[in-house]
Design a protein around this motif. Structure first.
Motif, PDB file in Angstrom:
ATOM      1  N   LEU A  90      30.864  31.289  35.656  1.00  0.00           N
ATOM      2  CA  LEU A  90      31.880  32.233  36.122  1.00  0.00           C
ATOM      3  C   LEU A  90      33.211  31.518  36.366  1.00  0.00           C
ATOM      4  O   LEU A  90      34.278  32.039  36.032  1.00  0.00           O
ATOM      5  CB  LEU A  90      31.414  32.938  37.394  1.00  0.00           C
ATOM      6  N   LYS A  91      33.145  30.337  36.929  1.00  0.00           N
ATOM      7  CA  LYS A  91      34.360  29.563  37.194  1.00  0.00           C
ATOM      8  C   LYS A  91      35.072  29.212  35.885  1.00  0.00           C
ATOM      9  O   LYS A  91      36.295  29.242  35.801  1.00  0.00           O
ATOM     10  CB  LYS A  91      34.003  28.290  37.959  1.00  0.00           C
ATOM     11  N   LYS A 151      30.017  39.808  48.674  1.00  0.00           N
ATOM     12  CA  LYS A 151      31.191  39.060  48.229  1.00  0.00           C
ATOM     13  C   LYS A 151      32.032  39.909  47.280  1.00  0.00           C
ATOM     14  O   LYS A 151      31.503  40.738  46.543  1.00  0.00           O
ATOM     15  CB  LYS A 151      30.779  37.804  47.460  1.00  0.00           C
ATOM     16  N   GLY A 152      33.307  39.629  47.297  1.00  0.00           N
ATOM     17  CA  GLY A 152      34.207  40.232  46.325  1.00  0.00           C
ATOM     18  C   GLY A 152      34.491  39.220  45.229  1.00  0.00           C
ATOM     19  O   GLY A 152      34.192  38.031  45.370  1.00  0.00           O
ATOM     20  N   ALA A 197      34.910  33.942  43.454  1.00  0.00           N
ATOM     21  CA  ALA A 197      34.330  34.726  44.544  1.00  0.00           C
ATOM     22  C   ALA A 197      35.298  34.789  45.719  1.00  0.00           C
ATOM     23  O   ALA A 197      36.020  33.841  46.002  1.00  0.00           O
ATOM     24  CB  ALA A 197      33.015  34.104  44.989  1.00  0.00           C
ATOM     25  N   LEU A 198      35.286  35.934  46.390  1.00  0.00           N
ATOM     26  CA  LEU A 198      36.041  36.102  47.633  1.00  0.00           C
ATOM     27  C   LEU A 198      35.038  36.027  48.777  1.00  0.00           C
ATOM     28  O   LEU A 198      34.152  36.867  48.880  1.00  0.00           O
ATOM     29  CB  LEU A 198      36.730  37.470  47.663  1.00  0.00           C
ATOM     30  N   PRO A 233      35.924  44.492  45.411  1.00  0.00           N
ATOM     31  CA  PRO A 233      36.345  44.090  46.757  1.00  0.00           C
ATOM     32  C   PRO A 233      35.158  43.571  47.569  1.00  0.00           C
ATOM     33  O   PRO A 233      34.013  43.961  47.333  1.00  0.00           O
ATOM     34  CB  PRO A 233      36.891  45.386  47.362  1.00  0.00           C
ATOM     35  N   ALA A 234      35.448  42.695  48.501  1.00  0.00           N
ATOM     36  CA  ALA A 234      34.413  42.205  49.413  1.00  0.00           C
ATOM     37  C   ALA A 234      34.147  43.293  50.449  1.00  0.00           C
ATOM     38  O   ALA A 234      35.075  43.881  50.998  1.00  0.00           O
ATOM     39  CB  ALA A 234      34.882  40.929  50.099  1.00  0.00           C
ATOM     40  N   MET A 235      32.872  43.570  50.692  1.00  0.00           N
ATOM     41  CA  MET A 235      32.500  44.571  51.697  1.00  0.00           C
ATOM     42  C   MET A 235      32.284  43.832  53.014  1.00  0.00           C
ATOM     43  O   MET A 235      31.425  42.947  53.091  1.00  0.00           O
ATOM     44  CB  MET A 235      31.249  45.314  51.265  1.00  0.00           C
TER      45      MET A 235
END
Length: 184
Positions: A111-112, A153-154, A118-119, A164-166
């Protein structure tokens, strides 16, 4: 006298021709200026179209993985949740945990590589652009409007919000209500 009249007529016709010629030259110059202006506008429009097309192609390349990446996020969430819920001290599941950790690490590295980040906003001030408040909780330990807990995580893809991060957001504790005995 006839010669004078002829000369006068010739002068008048020459003057009229000169006036007509000047008017014609001016008309042609105006047409030329209009044609130049139209040509410049067409060239500018063409340049704008090219620039927009290049930007569209760039955005298409940059965000082509958006749907695919969004579909992978629940898998990452499940792997992370599995690690959280499993007992690290249990020797019977230790090899499975190690496998999940390695798989998750490979996922994160991939992913990176594709600019998906990641948030993890725990402790940060609430940001409505990147966080989705699921609940508010009173807390005297942290500043109001800070993220207390992250449910999910967002993620950002190339700087654009993918999910969005919840989060649970802190709020100031309510002032203590006087008891009935204190009121009396």
């Amino acid at each position: 006298m006839a010669d004078e009249q002829l000369d006068e007529k010739n002068l008048n016709s020459e003057e009229a021709g000169a006036v007509n010629g000047d008017a014609r030259v001016q008309e042609l110059e105006e047409q030329l200026a209009a044609a130049k202006d139209q040509s410049l506008r067409a060239a500018a429009d063409l340049q704008n179209i090219r620039r927009r097309a290049e930007q569209d192609v760039e955005k298409a390349h940059k965000f082509a993985l958006e749907k695919f990446a969004g579909d992978l996020l629940p898998i990452i969430d499940s792997l992370e949740r599995g690690l959280e819920l499993s007992n690290a001290d249990d020797d019977t599941i230790k090899p499975m945990r190690e496998g999940i950790e390695l798989t998750l690490k490979m996922f994160h590295d991939t992913l990176k590589r594709y600019n998906l980040e990641a948030l993890e906003p725990h402790g940060e001030p609430f940001n409505a652009e990147h966080h989705q408040a699921m609940a508010m909780q009173e807390s005297a330990d942290v500043e109001p409007n800070s993220v207390l807990k992250v449910f999910q995580k967002g993620y950002l893809l190339n700087g654009r919000l993918l999910r969005p991060a919840m989060v649970v957001v802190s709020k100031s504790p309510a002032p203590a209500q006087p008891s009935i005995d204190e009121k009396a």
